[in-house]
Design an enzyme around this catalytic site. Structure first.
Site, mmCIF file in Angstrom:
data_model
loop_
_atom_site.group_PDB
_atom_site.id
_atom_site.type_symbol
_atom_site.label_atom_id
_atom_site.label_comp_id
_atom_site.label_asym_id
_atom_site.label_seq_id
_atom_site.Cartn_x
_atom_site.Cartn_y
_atom_site.Cartn_z
ATOM 1 N N GLY A 34 24.365 -12.983 32.455
ATOM 2 C CA GLY A 34 24.539 -13.813 33.633
ATOM 3 C C GLY A 34 23.780 -13.313 34.844
ATOM 4 N N LEU A 36 21.622 -15.122 36.552
ATOM 5 C CA LEU A 36 20.328 -15.458 35.971
ATOM 6 C C LEU A 36 19.213 -15.486 37.003
ATOM 7 C CD1 LEU A 36 21.508 -18.355 33.630
ATOM 8 C CD2 LEU A 36 21.309 -15.923 33.092
ATOM 9 N N HIS A 40 15.188 -14.856 32.902
ATOM 10 C CA HIS A 40 16.089 -15.510 31.948
ATOM 11 C C HIS A 40 15.671 -16.963 31.719
ATOM 12 C CE1 HIS A 40 18.973 -12.460 33.799
ATOM 13 N NE2 HIS A 40 18.974 -12.130 32.525
ATOM 14 N N SER A 195 15.064 -8.465 37.747
ATOM 15 C CA SER A 195 16.243 -7.844 37.152
ATOM 16 C C SER A 195 17.457 -8.268 37.954
ATOM 17 C CB SER A 195 16.124 -6.313 37.174
ATOM 18 O OG SER A 195 17.358 -5.697 36.840
ATOM 19 N N SER A 196 18.566 -8.521 37.270
ATOM 20 C CA SER A 196 19.799 -8.846 37.988
ATOM 21 C C SER A 196 20.206 -7.709 38.906
ATOM 22 C CB SER A 196 20.917 -9.150 36.985
ATOM 23 O OG SER A 196 20.581 -10.267 36.173
ATOM 24 N N ARG A 197 19.855 -6.479 38.543
ATOM 25 C CA ARG A 197 20.237 -5.326 39.360
ATOM 26 C C ARG A 197 19.384 -5.186 40.624
ATOM 27 N NH1 ARG A 197 21.542 -3.279 34.023
ATOM 28 N NH2 ARG A 197 23.708 -2.533 33.993
#
Length: 289
Positions: A34, A36, A40, A195-197
C-alpha cells in the site's frame, strides 16, 4: 473510471480468483504493502496489459497488505504509511479489477501459524544480513498470495532486486508455474527512486538521499571510462554516500541473477546500495554498462 472490487477476506478472494481461472480468464497480480506511488502504478498498468494479452479481457488484480512477518522488532511496522482510500482510487486509475486488502493480519497469519518459506541462497547477505527474517516473511506471504490468487503472471519492481531474486528462486524451485516479470525502477525527475518510505524524509534528508542515484551515475560513468575493478567502484559509491551524510549499510557489486559478489564489473553487473538518511533506510540499484 470503475472502482475495483474490494475484498477483505482472503477466503472470498480465493473463491473469486478460482472462479475466474476456471472460466479461462487470464490473471495478472501485483502485490503491495500500500501507500502506492507511480512505481506501483506502473506495475498495475502492465498487469492490466498482460491480463488482456490473450485476446479477451483478463483479470488484473492487486493486494494491499502490510505484512508484519517481514518487519524486524525495531523496524517501522507501526508507522508504515497507510492510505487505503487513496490507494483504491489509484488502483482504479491503473485499471485493476479487484483488490485484496485483508481487514486483519490474523486472516493471513492466524495464531499458531507455523509454516514458513525460506529461500536459502538468494536470501543470504545484503538485506538478508541486515534484516534477519525479512525474506522469510516476504517469501511466505508471497507464496500464500500466489496460492490464494493463482495468477498466470505476477509483476514486481526491480528496485527490490534481492527480493525479486528470492521470488524467482521460490517460483522456480516450488514449481508455481507463474511468470515473474521484473519492471524498471521509477524515479522522481531528480533521480530519487520512488519508495513509500520517502514520506519519512525531511527536505534536507531527501536532498542528501539523492546521493544514491548519484553514486549509481558515477559508477556508470567510471565503468564507461574503463574502470572495472569492483573494489574501486565500491569505494567510489561508498564515498559518495558518506559525503552526503548517509549511514552506509552495504555497497556491493553482484551478478544480476545469482547475486554473487564479483571482483570485476562486467556489462550487466548490478550495483546494490543501502544507506540511511536520518532514520530512513533506503535502497537503490542499477546495472553497469
Amino acid at each position: 473510471m470503475k472502482t475495483p472490487e474490494l475484498i477483505t477476506d482472503p477466503a472470498a478472494w480465493q473463491a473469486r480468483c478460482t472462479a475466474a481461472r476456471e472460466a479461462g480468464t487470464r490473471i495478472a497480480l501485483v502485490t503491495t504493502m500500500g501507500y502506492l506511488h507511480e512505481g506501483h502504478l506502473s506495475l498495475m498498468r502492465e498487469a492490466r496489459r498482460r491480463a488482456d494479452a490473450g485476446g479477451r479481457r483478463g483479470l488484473a488484480v492487486g493486494t494491499i497488505f502490510v505484512n508484519p512477518t517481514q518487519f524486524g522488532p525495531t523496524e517501522d511496522l507501526a508507522r508504515y504509511p497507510r492510505d487505503l482510500e487513496g490507494d483504491l482510487a489509484k488502483c482504479a486509475a491503473a485499471g485493476l479489477d479487484a483488490v485484496l486488502a485483508p481487514s486483519d493480519p490474523a486472516l493471513m497469519f492466524a495464531p499458531g501459524h507455523e509454516t514458513w518459506v525460506t529461500v536459502e541462497r538468494a536470501s543470504q547477505g545484503l538485506d538478508g544480513a541486515s534484516r534477519p527474517g525479512h525474506f522469510r516473511g516476504v517469501a511466505t506471504v508471497v507464496a500464500k498470495l500466489f496460492n490464494l490468487t493463482r495468477p498466470h503472471v505476477a509483476l514486481f519492481g526491480e528496485k527490490d532486486w534481492q527480493q525479486l531474486a528470492v521470488i524467482r528462486a521460490m517460483v522456480r524451485d516450488l514449481a508455481f508455474g507463474i511468470e515473474i516479470v521484473g519492471m524498471p525502477i521509477v524515479r522522481e525527475p531528480d533521480g530519487l527512486a520512488l519508495s513509500s518510505r520517502n514520506a519519512y524524509l525531511s527536505p534536507d534528508e531527501r536532498r542528501r538521499a539523492l546521493a544514491l542515484s548519484g553514486a549509481l551515475a558515477e559508477a556508470r560513468e567510471a565503468t564507461a571510462r574503463g574502470e572495472r575493478d569492483a573494489a574501486a567502484l565500491r569505494a567510489g559509491a561508498r564515498a559518495r554516500l558518506e559525503a552526503a551524510g548517509g549511514r552506509v549499510d552495504y555497497v556491493e557489486l553482484v551478478h544480476p541473477e545469482t547475486l554473487a559478489p564479483v571482483a570485476r564489473a562486467e556489462p550487466g553487473t548490478v550495483l546494490l546500495l543501502a544507506a540511511s538518511f536520518g532514520t530512513t533506510r533506503l535502497i537503490d540499484n542499477g546495472r553497469l554498462p
